[in-house]
Design an enzyme around this catalytic site. Structure first.
Site, PDB file in Angstrom:
ATOM      1  N   GLU A 160       5.831   6.260   7.536  1.00  0.00           N
ATOM      2  CA  GLU A 160       5.188   5.095   8.169  1.00  0.00           C
ATOM      3  C   GLU A 160       5.991   3.801   8.022  1.00  0.00           C
ATOM      4  O   GLU A 160       6.327   3.398   6.910  1.00  0.00           O
ATOM      5  CB  GLU A 160       3.806   4.905   7.548  1.00  0.00           C
ATOM      6  CG  GLU A 160       2.991   3.801   8.206  1.00  0.00           C
ATOM      7  CD  GLU A 160       1.520   3.968   7.921  1.00  0.00           C
ATOM      8  OE1 GLU A 160       0.850   4.748   8.628  1.00  0.00           O
ATOM      9  OE2 GLU A 160       1.031   3.346   6.973  1.00  0.00           O
ATOM     10  N   LYS A 220       5.637   0.342   7.714  1.00  0.00           N
ATOM     11  CA  LYS A 220       4.480  -0.440   7.248  1.00  0.00           C
ATOM     12  C   LYS A 220       5.004  -1.694   6.556  1.00  0.00           C
ATOM     13  O   LYS A 220       5.266  -1.680   5.347  1.00  0.00           O
ATOM     14  CB  LYS A 220       3.706   0.463   6.277  1.00  0.00           C
ATOM     15  CG  LYS A 220       2.475  -0.110   5.650  1.00  0.00           C
ATOM     16  CD  LYS A 220       1.841   0.937   4.722  1.00  0.00           C
ATOM     17  CE  LYS A 220       0.558   0.439   4.106  1.00  0.00           C
ATOM     18  NZ  LYS A 220      -0.024   1.389   3.153  1.00  0.00           N
ATOM     19  N   LYS A 265      -0.484   3.372  14.457  1.00  0.00           N
ATOM     20  CA  LYS A 265      -1.389   3.149  13.317  1.00  0.00           C
ATOM     21  C   LYS A 265      -2.052   1.799  13.513  1.00  0.00           C
ATOM     22  O   LYS A 265      -1.423   0.753  13.399  1.00  0.00           O
ATOM     23  CB  LYS A 265      -0.561   3.180  12.034  1.00  0.00           C
ATOM     24  CG  LYS A 265      -1.365   3.255  10.783  1.00  0.00           C
ATOM     25  CD  LYS A 265      -1.811   4.689  10.583  1.00  0.00           C
ATOM     26  CE  LYS A 265      -2.545   4.940   9.289  1.00  0.00           C
ATOM     27  NZ  LYS A 265      -3.314   3.877   8.748  1.00  0.00           N
ATOM     28  N   GLU A 311      -9.280  10.089  11.726  1.00  0.00           N
ATOM     29  CA  GLU A 311      -9.270   9.903  10.267  1.00  0.00           C
ATOM     30  C   GLU A 311     -10.688   9.975   9.697  1.00  0.00           C
ATOM     31  O   GLU A 311     -11.610   9.352  10.210  1.00  0.00           O
ATOM     32  CB  GLU A 311      -8.659   8.539   9.938  1.00  0.00           C
ATOM     33  CG  GLU A 311      -8.689   8.224   8.452  1.00  0.00           C
ATOM     34  CD  GLU A 311      -8.051   6.888   8.145  1.00  0.00           C
ATOM     35  OE1 GLU A 311      -6.877   6.682   8.507  1.00  0.00           O
ATOM     36  OE2 GLU A 311      -8.739   6.042   7.549  1.00  0.00           O
ATOM     37  N   ASN A 330      -8.184  10.617   4.672  1.00  0.00           N
ATOM     38  CA  ASN A 330      -7.601   9.459   4.002  1.00  0.00           C
ATOM     39  C   ASN A 330      -8.009   9.441   2.529  1.00  0.00           C
ATOM     40  O   ASN A 330      -9.192   9.356   2.211  1.00  0.00           O
ATOM     41  CB  ASN A 330      -8.043   8.160   4.695  1.00  0.00           C
ATOM     42  CG  ASN A 330      -7.183   6.980   4.282  1.00  0.00           C
ATOM     43  OD1 ASN A 330      -6.361   7.088   3.361  1.00  0.00           O
ATOM     44  ND2 ASN A 330      -7.363   5.855   4.944  1.00  0.00           N
ATOM     45  N   GLU A 373      -3.515  11.779   4.116  1.00  0.00           N
ATOM     46  CA  GLU A 373      -3.099  10.388   4.298  1.00  0.00           C
ATOM     47  C   GLU A 373      -3.264   9.582   3.002  1.00  0.00           C
ATOM     48  O   GLU A 373      -4.296   9.690   2.339  1.00  0.00           O
ATOM     49  CB  GLU A 373      -3.980   9.698   5.345  1.00  0.00           C
ATOM     50  CG  GLU A 373      -3.941  10.273   6.734  1.00  0.00           C
ATOM     51  CD  GLU A 373      -4.894   9.501   7.647  1.00  0.00           C
ATOM     52  OE1 GLU A 373      -5.264  10.068   8.681  1.00  0.00           O
ATOM     53  OE2 GLU A 373      -5.287   8.349   7.321  1.00  0.00           O
ATOM     54  N   SER A 374      -2.285   8.759   2.730  1.00  0.00           N
ATOM     55  CA  SER A 374      -2.340   7.703   1.695  1.00  0.00           C
ATOM     56  C   SER A 374      -2.185   8.213   0.267  1.00  0.00           C
ATOM     57  O   SER A 374      -2.680   9.290  -0.088  1.00  0.00           O
ATOM     58  CB  SER A 374      -3.657   6.909   1.765  1.00  0.00           C
ATOM     59  OG  SER A 374      -3.882   6.369   3.028  1.00  0.00           O
TER      60      SER A 374
END
Ligand SMILES: O=C(O)c1ccccc1NCC(=O)[C@H](O)[C@H](O)COP(=O)(O)O
Length: 251
Positions: free
Chosen positions: A54, A56, A115, A159, A180, A210-211
């Site tokens: 990502e 970001k 995103k 998500e 997530n 995710e994350s």
């Protein structure tokens, strides 16, 4: 969905910005999308961990901003073996932009995820991408928005954070689901979230963790728990982007 009182203040603020953002001129878009499931499968067949890296620049939980050119970062991620990319287009809390996404998608061959925090159909028409993130918690008519995204050629990545949201996503027709690990009520990250929800996900759904994935151990843990792909931002953006990506794709 109107549950802002149960959200972390930063997330409530993100949502207010998303609701207030103006609609794009024109549309609807028609996208010729690169397949995310195929890209993730190819990486796995090549013996790599399928990473969606990502771009970001910053976030409510990050100190400072990475000022580097998004295209340079994206190319380094691909060099490190990323199967796909994610580009933040949220401007007010992540310093992302649709222009960053447009430039990155033009520069690379891998699928690119938009995103952002989309709350209505017209926002789909801001910029072309291969995949769009739809956050189940923030969308009332999930089936409607999934259908609107697919009609334009996007692959929706829906998500969720718990089993109830997963059930909503699957009922609404989601074929790609992201779990997530970041709790949007507290902004805490716990990899056990993915491990708890993953067993409930139907086999024919492409599943993304995710994350909060920071180390090769974390990556292996998510793959063991059933992830077909890993969405990683902070751990790749902090330092040498190529090496950070490579460490995870070769985990
Ligand atoms: O990343 C944040 O601080 C954040 C705060 C509030 C809402 C969403 C947030 N992140 C969005 C994301 O989903 C992540 O950028 C993505 O999953 C990558 O996470 P990470 O690898 O932990 O940077």
């Amino acid at each position: 969905m109107n549950d802002s009182e149960e959200l972390a203040p930063a997330v409530a603020s993100i949502l207010r910005s998303a609701e207030a953002r103006g609609d794009p001129d024109g549309g609807p878009l028609s996208v010729d999308a690169r397949s995310l499931p195929a890209a993730l499968s190819r990486a796995e067949e090549d013996g790599c961990v399928p990473v969606i890296a990502e771009v970001k620049p910053t976030s409510p939980t990050t100190d400072g901003t990475r000022e580097a050119d998004p295209v340079e970062l994206a190319e380094k991620m691909v060099e490190g073996g990323a199967a796909a990319l994610s580009v933040l287009t949220e401007p007010d809390h992540f310093e992302g932009s649709p222009e960053n996404l447009r430039r990155v998608r033009e520069a690379v061959d891998v699928p690119v995820l938009r995103k952002d925090f989309l709350v209505r159909e017209s926002q789909l028409d801001t910029v072309e991408s291969d995949v769009v993130l739809l956050i189940a918690r923030f969308v009332d008519d999930l089936a409607g928005l999934i259908g609107a995204a697919e009609d334009r050629g996007f692959q929706p990545l829906v998500e969720v954070h718990d089993a109830a949201e997963l059930a909503r996503a699957v009922d609404a027709g989601a074929e790609i689901v992201g779990v997530n690990n970041r709790d949007l009520a507290k902004l805490e990250v716990d990899l056990e979230t993915f491990e708890t929800v993953a067993p409930e996900v139907p086999d024919d759904v492409t599943l993304v963790a995710e994350s909060g994935i920071g180390t090769p151990d974390d990556a292996r843990r998510m793959v063991r728990a059933g992830a077909d792909g890993l969405l990683v931002g902070s751990a790749i953006m902090d330092g040498d982007v190529t090496e950070n990506t490579r460490r995870l794709t070769r985990a």
